[in-house]
Design an enzyme around this catalytic site. Sequence first.
Site, PDB file in Angstrom:
ATOM      1  CB  CYS A   1      21.207   8.550  61.894  1.00 17.51           C
ATOM      2  SG  CYS A   1      21.324   6.783  62.188  1.00 17.51           S
TER       3      CYS A   1
ATOM      4  CD  GLU B   1      21.715  11.672  64.660  1.00 19.37           C
ATOM      5  OE1 GLU B   1      20.709  10.994  64.893  1.00 19.37           O
ATOM      6  OE2 GLU B   1      22.881  11.220  64.714  1.00 19.37           O
TER       7      GLU B   1
ATOM      8  NE  ARG C   1      22.610   9.661  68.629  1.00 16.22           N
ATOM      9  CZ  ARG C   1      22.766   9.071  69.811  1.00 16.22           C
ATOM     10  NH1 ARG C   1      23.190   9.727  70.857  1.00 16.22           N
ATOM     11  NH2 ARG C   1      22.553   7.786  69.955  1.00 16.22           N
TER      12      ARG C   1
HETATM   13  C1  LIG Z   1      29.256   6.018  58.874  1.00 20.54           C
HETATM   14  C2  LIG Z   1      28.799   6.891  60.022  1.00 20.54           C
HETATM   15  C3  LIG Z   1      28.277   6.298  61.152  1.00 20.54           C
HETATM   16  C4  LIG Z   1      27.842   7.092  62.224  1.00 20.54           C
HETATM   17  N1  LIG Z   1      27.315   6.463  63.330  1.00 20.54           N
HETATM   18  C5  LIG Z   1      26.902   7.213  64.357  1.00 20.54           C
HETATM   19  C6  LIG Z   1      26.371   6.592  65.533  1.00 20.54           C
HETATM   20  O1  LIG Z   1      26.279   5.379  65.640  1.00 20.54           O
HETATM   21  N2  LIG Z   1      25.979   7.401  66.561  1.00 20.54           N
HETATM   22  C7  LIG Z   1      26.084   8.772  66.483  1.00 20.54           C
HETATM   23  O2  LIG Z   1      25.715   9.459  67.442  1.00 20.54           O
HETATM   24  N3  LIG Z   1      26.587   9.374  65.383  1.00 20.54           N
HETATM   25  C8  LIG Z   1      26.993   8.632  64.325  1.00 20.54           C
HETATM   26  N4  LIG Z   1      27.492   9.251  63.221  1.00 20.54           N
HETATM   27  C9  LIG Z   1      27.555  10.726  63.160  1.00 20.54           C
HETATM   28  C10 LIG Z   1      28.879  11.325  63.653  1.00 20.54           C
HETATM   29  O3  LIG Z   1      29.902  10.374  63.594  1.00 20.54           O
HETATM   30  C11 LIG Z   1      28.765  11.851  65.087  1.00 20.54           C
HETATM   31  O4  LIG Z   1      27.707  12.764  65.208  1.00 20.54           O
HETATM   32  C12 LIG Z   1      30.058  12.535  65.522  1.00 20.54           C
HETATM   33  O5  LIG Z   1      29.949  12.837  66.895  1.00 20.54           O
HETATM   34  C13 LIG Z   1      30.317  13.831  64.767  1.00 20.54           C
HETATM   35  O6  LIG Z   1      31.549  14.337  65.186  1.00 20.54           O
HETATM   36  P1  LIG Z   1      32.384  15.311  64.267  1.00 20.54           P
HETATM   37  O7  LIG Z   1      33.615  15.673  64.997  1.00 20.54           O
HETATM   38  O8  LIG Z   1      32.555  14.721  62.917  1.00 20.54           O
HETATM   39  O9  LIG Z   1      31.406  16.560  64.211  1.00 20.54           O
HETATM   40  P2  LIG Z   1      31.142  17.491  62.953  1.00 20.54           P
HETATM   41  O10 LIG Z   1      30.375  16.714  61.938  1.00 20.54           O
HETATM   42  O11 LIG Z   1      32.381  18.174  62.529  1.00 20.54           O
HETATM   43  O12 LIG Z   1      30.169  18.570  63.628  1.00 20.54           O
HETATM   44  C14 LIG Z   1      28.876  18.183  64.084  1.00 20.54           C
HETATM   45  C15 LIG Z   1      28.359  19.301  64.994  1.00 20.54           C
HETATM   46  O13 LIG Z   1      29.196  19.356  66.145  1.00 20.54           O
HETATM   47  C16 LIG Z   1      29.745  20.668  66.276  1.00 20.54           C
HETATM   48  N5  LIG Z   1      31.104  20.569  66.785  1.00 20.54           N
HETATM   49  C17 LIG Z   1      32.184  20.004  66.217  1.00 20.54           C
HETATM   50  N6  LIG Z   1      33.263  20.154  66.996  1.00 20.54           N
HETATM   51  C18 LIG Z   1      32.852  20.844  68.099  1.00 20.54           C
HETATM   52  C19 LIG Z   1      33.500  21.338  69.268  1.00 20.54           C
HETATM   53  N7  LIG Z   1      34.813  21.172  69.473  1.00 20.54           N
HETATM   54  N8  LIG Z   1      32.745  21.989  70.175  1.00 20.54           N
HETATM   55  C20 LIG Z   1      31.425  22.178  70.003  1.00 20.54           C
HETATM   56  N9  LIG Z   1      30.766  21.774  68.901  1.00 20.54           N
HETATM   57  C21 LIG Z   1      31.475  21.101  67.961  1.00 20.54           C
HETATM   58  C22 LIG Z   1      29.726  21.284  64.883  1.00 20.54           C
HETATM   59  O14 LIG Z   1      29.733  22.692  64.936  1.00 20.54           O
HETATM   60  C23 LIG Z   1      28.436  20.690  64.340  1.00 20.54           C
HETATM   61  O15 LIG Z   1      27.330  21.442  64.791  1.00 20.54           O
HETATM   62  C24 LIG Z   1      27.927   8.484  62.126  1.00 20.54           C
HETATM   63  C25 LIG Z   1      28.477   9.091  60.985  1.00 20.54           C
HETATM   64  C26 LIG Z   1      28.897   8.297  59.929  1.00 20.54           C
HETATM   65  C27 LIG Z   1      29.473   8.966  58.714  1.00 20.54           C
END
Ligand SMILES: Cc1cc2nc3c(=O)[nH]c(=O)nc-3n(C[C@H](O)[C@H](O)[C@H](O)COP(=O)(O)OP(=O)(O)OC[C@H]3O[C@@H](n4cnc5c(N)ncnc54)[C@H](O)[C@@H]3O)c2cc1C
Length: 322
Positions: A228, A303, A180
Amino acid sequence: MRVGGQAELLLEPTSPEEFQQAYKTCLERGIAPYILGGGANLLVADGVLPGVVIGTERLRRLFRPGAGGESEEESLAQMPGEFDMALPSGSMVQDDPARDPRLVVWAGCTLPALLRAARDLGYSGLEGLVGVPGSLGGGVAMNAGGRWGDMWDVVESVRVLDADGEFKDVARADCTPTYRNGGLGEEWVVGAVLKFEPKPRLLIQEAMSDYLRTKNKVQPVTEWSAGCIYKNPPAEDADGRSAGELVEQSGAKELSCGDAAVSERHGNFIVNRGKARAADVFELMQTVRTHVLDATGVELEYEVKRWMGDTGEMGAGASRPT
Ligand SMILES: Cc1cc2nc3c(=O)[nH]c(=O)nc-3n(C[C@H](O)[C@H](O)[C@H](O)COP(=O)(O)OP(=O)(O)OC[C@H]3O[C@@H](n4cnc5c(N)ncnc54)[C@H](O)[C@@H]3O)c2cc1C
């Protein structure tokens, strides 16, 4: 989560160059901007979040190398430049095992759209991320994934904005993604080159459907959550128990705070039952963590990323008025 407040200033670049311009403008003014992907792994304070948020939602494009008629190397090298859009969503393409199985993906491309495109092209490698919301940028930064594979399994290189706001290409061999954590530190993902294994579309779809069925059984997929909340601790620290199991064993699964509650379905999810505030969610996150520590001796690590503004508080009163 559907909690939290507003950004004081929100910038939404539509190209890598605009992303760079927005970021450099912040740096010139001494502002460290927040970078927002899909917001799927974020808890943002109530009220107004002071400062600048740069959202990547409009950086959604995805390309096949060489699709614009130029040589493959050129199109990969010019990732932020002009390309022909190669893959309209839902397009039907023939399986072609001889094709270069790579994709150039901008930061704001959603993970579900990316998975659909890869499946339609017969590109295997990301099936394990089915059901994971968010963007390519967030997925690379967080090394999103699970028991069936992680984002970085298919990353060949990443184009980032470095600390000075310059574009830099980082090869997979020079990166050390861990559980992660993409390991990019304060460098922001502009896009990535992903390399897949060719595979028949039907097999890819079958795997995705299987994984999704399993996830739907154990995760509260239809409720508002941030995935998570805690990282799974190293196996040796917790006798191989996952964060969700530790929450359940500590009796914390019954806990709630306002409309924020630990999911009945999965101990590592907090759900918003309707009107929760970020402050409720954060309080519950802290309480559950203390419960687990007292009951099991294991200190869970968050996380979910937390954006608390200047004061380190989640409540609305903490935010600077604009
Ligand atoms: C229902 C549900 C199920 C999920 N299941 C999983 C799973 O199975 N496995 C898992 O790993 N995660 C899971 N997640 C969490 C999430 O989907 C992941 O962590 C996903 O990668 C987050 O991406 P995001 O674009 O929404 O990031 P954001 O939530 O917008 O940001 C998260 C972090 O990433 C950084 N970030 C965003 N964009 C960039 C960029 N372009 N460059 C650098 N940093 C950046 C942000 O600054 C922040 O620190 C789940 C979430 C939900 C709601």
